[in-house]
Design a protein around this motif. Structure first.
Motif, PDB file in Angstrom:
ATOM      1  N   ARG A 133      51.766  36.515  45.338  1.00 19.23           N
ATOM      2  CA  ARG A 133      51.566  37.165  44.055  1.00 19.23           C
ATOM      3  C   ARG A 133      52.836  37.181  43.201  1.00 19.23           C
ATOM      4  NH1 ARG A 133      51.409  43.414  43.206  1.00 19.23           N
ATOM      5  NH2 ARG A 133      51.130  43.384  40.973  1.00 19.23           N
ATOM      6  N   GLY A 134      52.655  36.776  41.907  1.00 25.76           N
ATOM      7  CA  GLY A 134      53.785  36.778  40.990  1.00 25.76           C
ATOM      8  C   GLY A 134      54.659  35.548  41.088  1.00 25.76           C
ATOM      9  N   SER A 139      50.576  31.860  39.594  1.00 23.30           N
ATOM     10  CA  SER A 139      50.309  31.604  38.172  1.00 23.30           C
ATOM     11  C   SER A 139      49.462  30.349  37.996  1.00 23.30           C
ATOM     12  CB  SER A 139      51.620  31.440  37.407  1.00 23.30           C
ATOM     13  OG  SER A 139      52.365  32.614  37.488  1.00 23.30           O
ATOM     14  N   THR A 142      45.818  31.118  39.198  1.00 26.79           N
ATOM     15  CA  THR A 142      45.023  32.012  38.348  1.00 26.79           C
ATOM     16  C   THR A 142      44.774  31.413  36.967  1.00 26.79           C
ATOM     17  OG1 THR A 142      47.077  33.180  37.920  1.00 26.79           O
ATOM     18  CG2 THR A 142      45.540  34.246  39.385  1.00 26.79           C
ATOM     19  N   THR A 146      41.109  30.390  35.552  1.00 31.50           N
ATOM     20  CA  THR A 146      40.625  30.978  34.301  1.00 31.50           C
ATOM     21  C   THR A 146      40.121  29.895  33.355  1.00 31.50           C
ATOM     22  OG1 THR A 146      42.381  32.590  34.547  1.00 31.50           O
ATOM     23  CG2 THR A 146      41.224  32.572  32.471  1.00 31.50           C
ATOM     24  N   PHE A 214      39.486  35.091  41.943  1.00 32.59           N
ATOM     25  CA  PHE A 214      39.940  36.393  41.466  1.00 32.59           C
ATOM     26  C   PHE A 214      39.505  37.529  42.377  1.00 32.59           C
ATOM     27  CE2 PHE A 214      40.136  33.972  37.462  1.00 32.59           C
ATOM     28  CZ  PHE A 214      41.500  34.007  37.390  1.00 32.59           C
ATOM     29  N   ARG A 217      41.801  37.324  45.341  1.00 31.14           N
ATOM     30  CA  ARG A 217      43.185  37.651  45.000  1.00 31.14           C
ATOM     31  C   ARG A 217      43.333  39.173  44.832  1.00 31.14           C
ATOM     32  NH1 ARG A 217      45.930  38.566  40.251  1.00 31.14           N
ATOM     33  NH2 ARG A 217      48.150  38.095  40.333  1.00 31.14           N
ATOM     34  N   ASN A 218      42.402  39.780  44.101  1.00 33.38           N
ATOM     35  CA  ASN A 218      42.490  41.226  43.902  1.00 33.38           C
ATOM     36  C   ASN A 218      42.316  41.985  45.210  1.00 33.38           C
ATOM     37  OD1 ASN A 218      42.791  40.555  41.296  1.00 33.38           O
ATOM     38  ND2 ASN A 218      40.865  41.454  40.574  1.00 33.38           N
ATOM     39  N   ILE A 221      45.531  41.725  47.157  1.00 33.27           N
ATOM     40  CA  ILE A 221      46.602  42.585  46.641  1.00 33.27           C
ATOM     41  C   ILE A 221      46.364  44.030  47.085  1.00 33.27           C
ATOM     42  CG2 ILE A 221      47.542  43.560  44.516  1.00 33.27           C
ATOM     43  CD1 ILE A 221      47.144  40.772  43.279  1.00 33.27           C
ATOM     44  N   ASN A 222      45.108  44.467  47.028  1.00 34.75           N
ATOM     45  CA  ASN A 222      44.810  45.832  47.469  1.00 34.75           C
ATOM     46  C   ASN A 222      45.012  45.988  48.968  1.00 34.75           C
ATOM     47  OD1 ASN A 222      44.224  47.018  45.005  1.00 34.75           O
ATOM     48  ND2 ASN A 222      42.162  46.174  44.999  1.00 34.75           N
ATOM     49  N   GLY A 225      48.552  46.305  50.352  1.00 34.81           N
ATOM     50  CA  GLY A 225      49.194  47.602  50.205  1.00 34.81           C
ATOM     51  C   GLY A 225      48.844  48.571  51.335  1.00 34.81           C
ATOM     52  N   LEU A 261      25.242  37.164  44.412  1.00 37.90           N
ATOM     53  CA  LEU A 261      25.264  37.210  42.957  1.00 37.90           C
ATOM     54  C   LEU A 261      25.812  35.920  42.365  1.00 37.90           C
ATOM     55  CD1 LEU A 261      26.394  40.863  42.270  1.00 37.90           C
ATOM     56  CD2 LEU A 261      24.107  39.881  42.258  1.00 37.90           C
TER      57      LEU A 261
END
Lengths: 329, 314
Positions: A133-134, A139, A142, A146, A214, A217-218, A221-222, A225, A261
Motif C-alpha cells: 500500500r502506498g 498506484s 489501482t 480504475t 478494490f 485491497r480494502n 488494509i483493514n 491493522g 453480485l
C-alpha cells in the motif's frame, strides 16, 4: 446454529425466486402500449400462419387479459414449469425454449470462465496492492483497475475486434466457432471454440477486474491493522507468510460474498459483448431479440438470466458456511 | 506521494480554516458553503482532483458547445463516410454529419443523463436506506428485501427490457430506467450506517426532546453520512453513464438526439470499423470511459474522507 442459517437462506431464496418470477410477470402488464400487434405483424411478415391458438398464446404471454389476473398468473407459472415460453419471431422454426437451450451453454462457459479468471487475477492484484500500500505497485494497480473499470466492455470488444482480428488477423472475426464446423466435443472443435472465445472473455474480464482488486485491497488494509497480523510480524514470520496466510485468507471472506453480485455485472456486460462478437450465447440472443422487438424471447431471456443468477448466489451462500463457520452461529 | 490530507494543518489560517470541520464553519449551514467545503476537502486528494478536473472540463465543453463546435451536429451537408479532414477533424458519419461537432454536443446528453440519473438514484437510496435503518422490524424487513432483490436482479438485462417496452423514448426515459435499476447498492450501505447511528446518544436525546421523525432522520442522522451519500451519488452516476452508453448502443435510446452513445450506435450501424473509420468508435467510447473513470476517481476522495485507513499518506 448452522441449521438455522441454512433454513433462512433457503426461505430467502424461495421468496426471492418468487418475487423475480412475479416481477417478470408484471413488467409487460405494467408497461404502456401493446406489443401484441407488433408481434403478430412480425410473425405474419416471417410467413408464419397465425392460428387462433397462436394468437392466444402470444396474448397470454404479453399480458393481454384472458380471464382475470389470477388466472393469467397461474397460466404463466404452469407455462414456466413446463419450459413453455411460446414462439419466438426472430427464429420462426424454433420455440423460445429451444433457442435458449442451444445458446445457454455458450454463455455458461464464457461467463463462468471469465468470472473465475477475473476473480483469481483481481484478488491476487488486490492482495498485492493492499500489501504494498502506498508504493508504486499499488498506484499502478489501482489506477489501472480504475481506468479499465470505466471502459464499456462492448467498446473494448469493438476495438479489439478491429485491431486484433480485422487488422492483424490474430483472432477470428465473428461467431463462437468457424463456419462449417458442427458443434461437438471433439478436440479440434473445442480448440476452435476456445480461439473464438479469447477476445470476448478478455473484454469482459479486464473490465470486471476492478471490483475484486478494490474489494481485496480494502479488506487487506483493514486486516493488516488487526492484532493477529502484528503479532505474526512480531514473531518474525516471513513477510510472504504473513501476507498470504494471515492477512489474505481472512481478507478473502467478504470478497466471496461479492462473487454472486459480480456475476450480474459480467452477465450484463456479456449481453453487449456477445452481440458485438456475434458469439452464439444468451447475450447475443437478447441483442437479436431487442433489435427485432421479439418480446417473448426477451421476456424468457430475462427470466432465465435472473433465475440463474439467483441460483448462483444461493450456491455461493451455501458454500460460504463452509468457508466461514462463524456465520452459522 | 505528497498529499495534503484534511488532517494536515492549514498553511495560512484564512485559507484553510473552512477545510476543517470546526465550530466556525459549522455556524453557517448554507448549502453552498457546505458544498464549497466538500469540494475543497476532495481537492486535497490527488485522485479526486484529477477526477474533478475531467468532470469540470466536460461541463465546460457542454456549456460552451455552440462556441467550440465548428459545425452543427445534425447538419447532413458533408461528404458521407469521410475520414479525418481539415474541415471534419474526426471524419463524418454515413449521413454526412460532422463527428467532431457531434462529440462536443454529445457531452451535454451524457453529462445530463449521468448527473440526473445519479441524483435520482441517490434520492431513492437515501430515502429507502434511512427509513429502513431507522425503523427496525417489519418496515426494515420489507425495504431490505426489496433492496436485496434489486441488488441480485442483473441490472443491464432489466434496463434493456424496460427500455424496450417504454416506447415514447426521450432521454428522461433512460434517466428513469437507469435510476430505477441502480439505487440498491447505495440504499444498503446507507441503511447499515443508519442502523448504527440510530442508537447514538444524540439521536436518543433528540427523540426524548420530542423532535419529529422527519427532523430526526434528515437533520440528525443524514448529516452524519454525507460521505456515504456522496459515494452513492458518484457510484450511481458512473453506472448511469455506462448504462446510457449501453442502451443507446443497442438502439434503445432516442436515435435523433446526439450523444456519445448514439454516435457509437450509428458507427456500428454504418459499419464504421469495416470502412476503416475507427475514430468514430474510438472517440465516443474513450470520452464515455474518461467521464466514468473521473466519477470513480472522485469517489476515491470521498472514500478516504470516511475511512481514514484508506487515506493516502503524506
Amino acid at each position: 446454529m448452522r441449521y438455522r442459517y441454512l433454513r433462512r437462506k433457503v426461505v430467502l431464496f424461495v421468496i426471492t425466486l418468487w418475487a423475480a418470477l412475479t416481477l417478470n410477470f408484471l413488467l409487460p402488464r405494467l408497461m404502456p402500449g401493446s406489443p401484441v400487434d407488433a408481434a403478430l405483424g412480425k410473425l405474419a411478415a416471417a410467413g408464419v400462419p397465425i392460428t387462433n391458438a397462436e394468437r392466444t398464446a402470444i396474448e397470454i404471454q404479453l399480458g393481454v387479459p384472458h380471464g382475470n389476473l389470477i388466472a393469467q398468473y397461474w397460466q404463466y407459472l404452469t407455462g414456466i414449469a413446463h419450459f413453455n415460453f411460446g414462439v419466438s419471431y426472430s427464429f420462426p422454426n424454433e420455440t423460445v425454449a429451444q433457442a435458449i437451450g442451444s445458446a445457454a451453454p455458450w454463455t455458461l462457459v464464457l461467463v463462468g470462465s471469465t468470472t473465475i479468471f477475473a476473480f483469481i487475477i483481481g484478488t491476487l492484484l488486490g492482495v498485492y496492492a493492499g500489501w504494498r500500500r502506498g508504493k508504486g505497485a499499488d498506484s499502478v494497480i489501482t489506477v489501472g483497475a480504475t481506468f479499465f473499470a470505466g471502459f464499456p466492455p462492448f467498446w473494448l470488444g469493438l476495438l479489439a475486434l478491429y485491431w486484433l482480428s480485422f487488422k492483424l488477423g490474430w483472432f477470428p472475426i465473428k461467431g463462437g466457432y468457424s463456419p462449417g464446423l458442427t458443434p461437438s466435443l471433439s478436440l479440434s472443435f473445442l480448440a476452435d471454440a476456445f480461439k473464438h472465445s479469447i477476445l470476448p472473455a478478455l473484454a469482459l474480464a479486464i473490465t470486471s477486474l476492478s471490483g475484486w482488486v478494490f474489494g481485496m485491497r480494502n479488506n487487506m488494509i483493514n486486516t493488516l491493522g488487526e492484532d493477529y497480523v502484528t503479532f505474526a510480524e512480531a514473531n518474525g514470520l516471513r513477510t510472504r507468510t504473513v501476507a498470504l496466510l494471515y492477512a489474505a485468507r481472512n481478507a478473502l471472506l467478504p470478497n466471496v460474498t461479492a462473487f454472486g453480485l459480480s456475476l450480474g455485472a459480467i452477465v450484463g456486460g456479456a449481453v453487449l459483448v456477445e452481440g458485438v462478437f456475434g458469439y452464439p450465447g444468451l447475450g447475443n440472443l437478447l441483442y437479436i431479440a431487442v433489435s427485432n422487438h421479439d418480446y417473448p424471447l426477451m421476456q424468457a431471456l430475462f427470466l432465465v438470466i435472473t433465475v440463474s443468477m439467483l441460483v448462483a448466489i444461493f450456491i455461493v451462500d451455501l458454500l460460504y458456511v463452509r468457508l466461514d463457520p462463524r456465520v452459522g452461529e | 506521494m505528497t498529499i495534503v490530507t484534511t488532517a494536515a494543518p492549514p498553511e495560512s489560517p484564512g485559507k484553510g480554516v473552512e477545510v476543517r470541520v470546526g465550530p466556525a464553519s459549522e455556524a453557517i449551514p448554507t448549502p453552498l458553503l457546505f458544498l464549497g467545503r466538500a469540494l475543497r476537502t476532495l481537492w486535497s486528494n490527488r485522485k479526486a482532483r484529477v477526477g474533478l478536473c475531467i468532470i469540470g472540463f466536460d461541463i465546460l465543453i457542454a456549456i460552451c458547445a455552440p462556441l467550440i463546435a465548428p459545425h452543427s451536429p445534425t447538419a447532413t451537408t458533408f461528404t458521407p463516410y469521410s475520414g479525418p479532414t481539415a474541415t471534419n477533424w474526426f471524419g463524418t458519419t454515413g449521413n454526412g454529419q460532422d463527428v467532431f461537432s457531434q462529440m462536443i454536443y454529445g457531452s451535454r446528453i451524457t453529462l445530463l443523463v449521468g448527473l440526473a440519473a445519479g441524483a435520482l438514484a441517490t434520492l431513492v437510496a437515501v430515502t429507502i436506506g434511512l427509513v429502513a435503518g431507522y425503523r427496525p422490524g417489519a418496515v426494515d424487513e420489507v425495504l431490505s428485501f426489496i433492496t436485496n432483490l434489486a441488488l441480485v436482479i442483473p441490472a443491464l438485462p432489466l434496463m434493456i427490457i424496460l427500455a424496450a417496452y417504454l416506447q415514447g423514448r426521450s432521454i428522461w426515459t433512460i434517466v428513469l430506467v437507469v435510476a430505477f435499476t441502480s439505487w440498491a447498492t447505495g440504499a444498503r450501505v446507507i441503511r447499515s450506517q443508519a442502523t448504527t447511528l440510530r442508537s447514538r446518544e444524540y439521536v436518543t436525546a433528540a427523540v426524548f426532546s420530542g423532535e419529529r421523525l422527519f427532523r430526526i432522520v434528515f437533520r440528525e442522522i443524514l448529516p452524519n453520512m454525507t460521505s456515504l451519500v456522496a459515494a452513492s451519488f458518484f457510484g450511481a452516476a458512473t453506472a448511469a453513464i455506462l448504462a446510457e452508453a449501453s442502451l443507446e448502443f443497442l438502439g434503445l435510446g432516442n436515435p435523433s438526439t446526439v450523444s456519445w452513445g448514439t454516435i457509437l450506435y450509428f458507427a456500428q450501424q454504418q459499419n464504421a470499423l469495416l470502412t476503416g473509420q475507427w475514430l468514430l468508435v474510438f472517440a465516443p467510447g474513450l470520452a464515455i470511459a474518461l467521464l466514468a473513470v473521473s466519477f470513480t476517481l472522485v469517489n476515491f476522495g470521498v472514500d478516504a474522507l470516511s475511512n481514514p485507513r484508506l487515506r493516502e499518506k503524506s
